[in-house]
Design an enzyme around this catalytic site. Structure first.
Site, PDB file in Angstrom:
ATOM      1  N   ASN A 297       0.790  -1.099   0.095  1.00 53.00           N
ATOM      2  CA  ASN A 297       0.057   0.411  -0.092  1.00 53.00           C
ATOM      3  C   ASN A 297       1.194   1.351   0.284  1.00 53.00           C
ATOM      4  OD1 ASN A 297      -1.439   2.106   0.482  1.00 53.00           O
ATOM      5  ND2 ASN A 297      -2.988   1.181   1.834  1.00 53.00           N
TER       6      ASN A 297
ATOM      7  N   GLU B 224      -3.961   1.794  -3.070  1.00 52.31           N
ATOM      8  CA  GLU B 224      -4.029   2.738  -2.316  1.00 52.31           C
ATOM      9  C   GLU B 224      -2.631   3.748  -3.477  1.00 52.31           C
ATOM     10  OE1 GLU B 224      -5.494   5.652   1.234  1.00 52.31           O
ATOM     11  OE2 GLU B 224      -4.452   3.901   1.774  1.00 52.31           O
TER      12      GLU B 224
ATOM     13  N   TYR C 297      -8.113  -3.951  -1.734  1.00 51.78           N
ATOM     14  CA  TYR C 297      -7.440  -2.997  -0.537  1.00 51.78           C
ATOM     15  C   TYR C 297      -9.274  -3.193  -0.064  1.00 51.78           C
ATOM     16  CZ  TYR C 297      -7.376   1.588   1.254  1.00 51.78           C
ATOM     17  OH  TYR C 297      -7.541   2.577   2.057  1.00 51.78           O
TER      18      TYR C 297
ATOM     19  N   ASP D  24      -4.300  -4.801   1.134  1.00 48.83           N
ATOM     20  CA  ASP D  24      -4.766  -4.390   2.147  1.00 48.83           C
ATOM     21  C   ASP D  24      -6.088  -4.709   2.789  1.00 48.83           C
ATOM     22  OD1 ASP D  24      -5.285  -2.840   4.979  1.00 48.83           O
ATOM     23  OD2 ASP D  24      -4.671  -0.970   3.395  1.00 48.83           O
TER      24      ASP D  24
ATOM     25  N   ASN E 212      -7.165  -3.967   6.058  1.00 43.65           N
ATOM     26  CA  ASN E 212      -7.234  -3.597   7.236  1.00 43.65           C
ATOM     27  C   ASN E 212      -7.626  -3.688   8.431  1.00 43.65           C
ATOM     28  OD1 ASN E 212      -7.141  -0.108   6.531  1.00 43.65           O
ATOM     29  ND2 ASN E 212      -8.541  -0.337   5.126  1.00 43.65           N
TER      30      ASN E 212
ATOM     31  N   ASP F  51       3.284   5.137   4.788  1.00 47.05           N
ATOM     32  CA  ASP F  51       3.179   4.487   6.478  1.00 47.05           C
ATOM     33  C   ASP F  51       2.975   3.010   6.179  1.00 47.05           C
ATOM     34  OD1 ASP F  51       0.140   4.990   4.643  1.00 47.05           O
ATOM     35  OD2 ASP F  51      -0.730   5.706   6.109  1.00 47.05           O
ATOM     36  N   HIS F  52       2.915   2.282   5.747  1.00 39.67           N
ATOM     37  CA  HIS F  52       3.082   1.115   5.374  1.00 39.67           C
ATOM     38  C   HIS F  52       3.888   0.812   5.115  1.00 39.67           C
ATOM     39  CE1 HIS F  52      -2.048  -0.188   5.143  1.00 39.67           C
ATOM     40  NE2 HIS F  52      -1.834   0.813   4.995  1.00 39.67           N
TER      41      HIS F  52
END
Length: 256
Positions: A7, A35, A110, A150, A152, A246-247
């Site tokens: 991501n 993303e 995602y 991802d 989540n 941030d991943h």
């Protein structure tokens, strides 16, 4: 064969941090991105660099500009690429892309985040319910399937730095964790946990409070493989040294 999932939280932003140079250094055969937040027409210079590395590339963008979107790059040309899943609202958000090869199919997915509020959490649950049925049906035709991306969702307590304080946080809610468990029990392998049972391995960190430097993270990115792929799983890694997002990327290596 090396398969990466990442991501990138915006491929344009990641590319300012030498994403393409890093990708070249990995020598990956295939990479699933989430993303991407861009159309190929918006990033011609990046596309040119990717093509120079020998990748065929496929993109499925969200209708909303600068939002969501998935991609697959592959040095092996797929036999077929499937854009979306046929559910209108999911496809408008650019969340599912599949490439079919001779011996397996690879998906970049995602899942929605529910962290922005109750409305999005409801949509996340809708996605989960639909996705489970969709994949069950898909496996009848494509039994050798790898779903990378991802999700989540942190599945177990060792997948999150502080399970007690996050017990009511989206991404670690009981209903989400139960869904992940049932999804795996239905015939999928969490490839990382198949080879690594240790705690403190994460794939996402908040930008706040120096979380990454303190390794206060969540493991929410997965390569899930169907059971027929079990004997081909050679190695798995979380590449936490890659800092474009941030991943961080995750690696699955298969035998040929």
């Amino acid at each position: 064969m090396k398969i990466l999932s990442y991501n990138v939280n915006g491929i344009r932003a990641a590319s300012t941090k030498n994403f393409v140079g890093w990708l070249q250094s990995t020598d990956a055969d295939m990479i699933c991105l989430q993303e991407v937040k861009a159309l190929p027409s918006q990033i011609p210079e990046i596309i040119g660099l990717i093509e120079n590395l020998g990748y065929h590339h496929y993109w499925f963008a969200a209708e909303k500009k600068g939002y969501s979107g998935v991609a697959i790059f592959s040095k092996i040309k797929p036999n077929h690429v499937e854009y979306g899943c046929g559910e209108e609202w999911i496809d408008k958000e650019g969340r599912i892309l599949r490439a079919d090869f001779d011996t397996f199919s690879l998906m970049s997915v995602y899942l929605p985040s529910g962290s922005s509020g109750d409305e999005r959490q409801v949509k996340k649950y809708e996605f989960m319910a639909y996705f489970e049925k969709y994949i069950t049906k898909l496996r009848e035709t494509y039994p050798n399937l790898i779903i990378s991306g991802d999700y989540n969702i942190c599945h177990t307590a060792i997948d999150i730095h502080n399970p007690k304080s996050n017990a009511n946080s989206s991404g670690f809610l009981p209903q989400e964790r139960e869904w992940m468990g049932l999804f795996l029990e239905a015939g999928f392998i969490d490839t990382f946990r198949h080879l690594n049972k240790d705690p403190h391995h994460y794939t996402w960190w908040s930008y706040r409070a120096g979380s990454r430097g303190k390794n206060l993270g969540w493991r929410i990115d997965y390569h899930l493989a169907t059971q027929p792929m079990l004997e081909r799983i050679k190695d798995v890694k979380i590449l936490s040294d890659a800092i474009h997002s941030d991943h961080c990327p995750i690696l699955l290596e298969l035998t040929s």
